[in-house]
Design a protein around this motif. Structure first.
Motif, short mmCIF file in Angstrom:
data_model
loop_
_atom_site.label_atom_id
_atom_site.label_comp_id
_atom_site.label_asym_id
_atom_site.label_seq_id
_atom_site.Cartn_x
_atom_site.Cartn_y
_atom_site.Cartn_z
N ILE A 166 0.98 8.49 -13.94
CA ILE A 166 2.34 8.74 -14.00
C ILE A 166 2.64 10.22 -14.14
CG2 ILE A 166 4.64 8.54 -15.51
CD1 ILE A 166 3.87 5.84 -14.11
N PHE B 244 4.96 12.15 -11.58
CA PHE B 244 6.19 12.87 -12.24
C PHE B 244 6.05 14.52 -11.98
CE2 PHE B 244 8.87 14.72 -15.61
CZ PHE B 244 9.93 14.22 -15.43
N GLY C 132 7.20 4.51 -2.59
CA GLY C 132 6.23 5.63 -2.83
C GLY C 132 5.38 5.85 -1.65
N LEU D 280 -3.93 4.88 -9.63
CA LEU D 280 -3.48 3.69 -9.88
C LEU D 280 -4.01 2.40 -9.44
CD1 LEU D 280 -1.26 2.15 -7.69
CD2 LEU D 280 0.10 4.47 -8.25
N ILE E 101 11.06 9.35 -2.69
CA ILE E 101 10.31 9.55 -3.99
C ILE E 101 11.54 9.53 -5.03
CG2 ILE E 101 9.20 11.28 -5.39
CD1 ILE E 101 7.75 12.04 -2.46
N TYR F 186 11.61 3.20 -10.79
CA TYR F 186 10.82 3.03 -12.05
C TYR F 186 11.56 3.24 -13.13
CZ TYR F 186 8.00 5.00 -15.83
OH TYR F 186 7.29 5.22 -17.12
N HIS G 262 -2.32 10.48 -7.58
CA HIS G 262 -1.33 9.64 -8.31
C HIS G 262 -1.72 8.37 -7.78
CE1 HIS G 262 2.46 7.47 -9.63
NE2 HIS G 262 2.68 7.48 -8.35
N PHE G 263 -1.79 8.04 -6.55
CA PHE G 263 -2.24 6.80 -5.72
C PHE G 263 -3.45 6.30 -6.10
CE2 PHE G 263 -1.30 4.58 -1.46
CZ PHE G 263 -1.67 3.17 -1.98
N ALA H 10 2.37 19.22 -4.38
CA ALA H 10 3.09 18.04 -4.74
C ALA H 10 2.39 16.76 -3.81
CB ALA H 10 4.72 17.77 -4.25
C1 HEM Z 1 5.34 12.90 -5.23
C2 HEM Z 1 5.67 11.96 -5.98
C3 HEM Z 1 5.29 10.63 -5.91
C4 HEM Z 1 4.31 10.05 -4.87
C5 HEM Z 1 4.15 10.60 -3.34
C6 HEM Z 1 4.24 8.48 -5.23
C7 HEM Z 1 3.69 7.53 -4.37
C8 HEM Z 1 3.11 6.35 -4.72
C9 HEM Z 1 2.25 5.50 -3.87
C10 HEM Z 1 1.89 5.88 -2.76
C11 HEM Z 1 2.20 4.45 -4.59
C12 HEM Z 1 1.17 3.30 -4.34
C13 HEM Z 1 2.01 2.35 -3.35
C14 HEM Z 1 1.29 1.18 -2.98
O1 HEM Z 1 0.32 0.79 -3.84
O2 HEM Z 1 1.61 0.70 -2.01
C15 HEM Z 1 2.80 4.67 -5.90
C16 HEM Z 1 3.03 3.71 -6.94
C17 HEM Z 1 3.72 4.08 -8.05
N1 HEM Z 1 4.35 5.02 -8.68
FE1 HEM Z 1 4.41 6.76 -7.53
N2 HEM Z 1 4.66 8.37 -6.22
C18 HEM Z 1 5.26 9.55 -6.78
C19 HEM Z 1 5.92 9.91 -7.92
C20 HEM Z 1 6.01 8.87 -8.98
C21 HEM Z 1 6.86 9.05 -10.23
C22 HEM Z 1 7.33 10.17 -10.59
C23 HEM Z 1 6.60 7.75 -10.87
C24 HEM Z 1 7.41 7.47 -12.34
C25 HEM Z 1 7.51 8.19 -13.03
C26 HEM Z 1 5.90 7.13 -10.24
C27 HEM Z 1 5.51 5.62 -10.53
C28 HEM Z 1 4.79 4.84 -9.76
C29 HEM Z 1 4.53 3.53 -10.26
C30 HEM Z 1 4.77 2.63 -11.41
C31 HEM Z 1 3.75 2.95 -9.08
C32 HEM Z 1 3.28 1.51 -9.03
C33 HEM Z 1 1.96 1.50 -9.82
C34 HEM Z 1 1.41 -0.05 -9.78
O3 HEM Z 1 1.62 -0.83 -8.94
O4 HEM Z 1 0.65 -0.23 -10.46
N3 HEM Z 1 5.57 7.53 -9.03
N4 HEM Z 1 3.58 5.78 -5.91
#
Ligand code: HEM
Lengths: 327, 218
Positions: B117, B121, B48, B168, B88, B95, B164-165, B157
């Motif tokens: 999410i 997504f 991510g 969470l 991504i 996931y 999104h970040f 995006a």
């Molecule tokens: C442009 C699309 C996306 C970007 C740029 C992105 C980026 C990120 C980043 C930067 C993190 C946190 C990393 C960290 O804590 O060091 C993260 C965590 C996460 N992302 Fe994404 N993400 C994207 C799409 C998605 C999608 C489509 C899903 C699932 C359907 C998803 C599910 C998650 C989950 C489950 C986490 C961890 C949550 C947790 O630790 O509690 N992400 N994402």
């Protein structure tokens, strides 16, 4: 002797360590149906006890060995998490918010000597030395599930004493309806406290009946050794049916109160964290699901159990309460 | 054009291999007990984070090219964008496979009920048409104008990815706020008045701009 009560097998009557160890070995060999049924008879209605065996060990475990630790029928027989994982994957924001920060940044923390201040609604307030609090009680190994609010879990062999008997020695008054706890504030030794990520010092609380419940533990060790700094040295709470953040670490204050005390996470984000914070697969965190959890060491998530699997023991504490309201 | 031909030619393969390093490290660590106590979490966070970083790097290319005059940079933009999409996709696959175990019900509920999410997504879905139209043939077919318009979705995006970040994180917002700050700078660089100023930096003297470009690019 195979049908003796488990309590009788404690170290009290044992004079010589080799005899004791032999007995343990014998018990281990005789383990299985006989021991299990003996223990079940000794502790009806409790968790399935572990077959009699040595206390939990791990070749990586470090720190001062705790003497005189006895096993407990409250322990689960699930597979233990490794010492390495228990001590390097921590949420202890006093040392930083990364999971490895507590292990990497707690080196300067001095857990000893340690005093705990007891105050509020009790007959014996005062400043107590750590030993004065723990020594009058037998150290027990309690192997508990730990469920973090972040949907991961571990099985940890804690060493400690039940909180209830400790609290009773301070003679809480009839006005003592709650117990409030506070973590030490030492920004010079706890780098995470130099930033106001949370409202330091960390505070937590329990209802008095929760605090008195036999499952509630004051832990001073894990894997038979003194608690490492990153796990809340030298003394922490363990409340196994609540999310991990209720189990406050490095406790310096115990206060009996007649009103519900403030707690750090519920002050920080009142919509997300309540006073009770009981593990509950049916009440989701506003931002993520609580129905499943990942046991550290496993890939596939498993279902989260009501009250973290301790419902038989503690559900009665909450009878008549809507756990969706009192989350 | 005769501006550091070697550097310009080396740029693409260098970035290509550099962009694979995070993946290589993940794979290496996976086989050496190096992903920590919660490997699935580590993989999710790494993929991510790198997805987001490459997305922001992609958006940095044009302002950087304008400010430096180093035209060769334009040739790595597509590659950086595709690497963003690649990481991504890995993130999303982690996931779907390791977190949700293909449980469609669980996934759909997450997408509809969990804001973070939903945001992730949506951003992922927005990137799909961008990846599909990244070929020269597609640029020609759409025509430069339409293509550019479509590809402005990358900003949407990236914004969704940052939100999104933010969504969470439990309490420590420092890291996602750094990304938010970078994203805002990238938006600023696209404001016409500022974009013009950036373009004028290189107007001073060609030799000077070439060396400053080298500094920025390395
Ligand atoms: C442009 C699309 C996306 C970007 C740029 C992105 C980026 C990120 C980043 C930067 C993190 C946190 C990393 C960290 O804590 O060091 C993260 C965590 C996460 N992302 Fe994404 N993400 C994207 C799409 C998605 C999608 C489509 C899903 C699932 C359907 C998803 C599910 C998650 C989950 C489950 C986490 C961890 C949550 C947790 O630790 O509690 N992400 N994402």
């Amino acid at each position: 002797m195979l049908i003796r009560r488990r309590e009788d097998i404690k170290s009290r009557e044992i004079t010589d360590e080799s005899v004791y160890l032999n007995r343990r070995r014998f018990m281990r060999e005789a383990a299985g149906i006989t021991t299990a049924s003996a223990l079940a008879a000794a502790a009806p209605g409790l968790l399935l006890p572990r077959p009699a065996a040595a206390l939990a060990t791990d070749p990586d475990a470090k720190g001062r060995i705790l003497e005189g630790v006895v096993e407990s029928p409250y322990s689960t027989d699930e597979k233990l998490n490794r010492y390495k994982d228990i001590t390097r994957y921590n949420n202890f924001y006093e040392f930083g918010t990364g999971k490895r920060d507590p292990a990497n940044r707690s080196g300067r923390f001095q857990p000893l000597p340690w005093k705990v201040q007891v105050l509020g609604e009790c007959a014996k307030p005062g400043h107590y030395d750590l030993d004065d609090i723990i020594k009058p009680h037998a150290l027990e190994e309690r192997i508990y599930r730990l469920r973090c609010v972040e949907a991961w879990s571990m099985v940890v062999p804690w060493v400690g004493v039940p909180l209830g008997p400790v609290l009773k020695r301070f003679e809480p008054t009839s006005k003592a309806k709650y117990v409030a706890f506070r973590t030490v504030f030492r920004p010079e030794q706890m780098p995470g406290q130099r930033r106001s990520i949370l409202d330091w010092p960390y505070v937590e609380g329990l209802r008095i009946d929760e605090a008195m419940h036999p499952l509630t533990l004051l832990a001073v060790g894990l894997y038979g050794r003194a608690l490492p700094n990153q796990n809340g040295a030298p003394i922490r709470l363990v409340v196994p049916w609540k999310y991990g953040f209720k189990s406050i670490k490095s406790v310096v204050t115990i206060r009996f109160t007649d009103t519900q005390p403030p707690t750090t996470w519920s002050m920080q984000l009142p919509d997300e964290y309540g006073f009770y914070s009981n593990v509950n697969p049916e009440v989701d965190h506003p931002r993520w699901s609580q129905s499943k959890e990942r046991r550290i060491g496993e890939i596939r998530k498993r279902d989260t159990l009501m009250l973290n699997g301790y419902a038989d023991q503690v559900a009665s504490l909450y009878s008549g309460m809507d756990l969706g309201v009192f989350f | 054009m005769n501006r550091q031909p070697l550097t310009s030619r080396a740029l693409k393969p260098t970035i290509f291999f550099a962009a694979l390093v995070p993946l290589a490290l993940l794979v290496w660590n996976a086989f050496h007990d190096g992903l920590g106590a919660n490997p699935v979490e580590t993989i999710t966070h790494e993929t991510g984070s790198w997805g987001l970083r490459f997305l922001l790097l992609t958006l940095l290319v044009t302002p950087l090219r304008r400010a430096s005059g180093w035209q060769a940079l334009a040739r790595v933009r597509r590659m950086l964008g595709l690497f963003a999409f690649f990481y991504i996709c890995l993130h999303f696959l982690t996931y779907v496979v390791l977190d949700a175990y293909f449980d469609l019900h669980y996934i759909l509920e997450d997408i509809t009920d969990r804001t973070y999410i939903t945001l992730g997504f949506t951003s992922f879905v927005l990137l799909v048409p961008l990846a599909l139209t990244s070929t020269n043939a597609m640029v020609r077919r759409l025509g430069g104008r339409n293509w550019r318009r479509l590809h402005r979705l990358a900003y949407v995006a990236a914004t969704g990815g940052v939100l999104h970040f933010i969504w969470l994180v439990k309490a420590d917002l420092r890291e996602p706020l750094i990304y938010l700050g970078l994203l805002l700078l990238l938006f600023l660089a696209r404001v016409p008045a500022i974009a013009d100023r950036l373009a004028r930096i290189r107007g001073s003297s060609p030799g000077e701009s070439a060396s400053s470009a080298r500094q920025i690019a390395t």
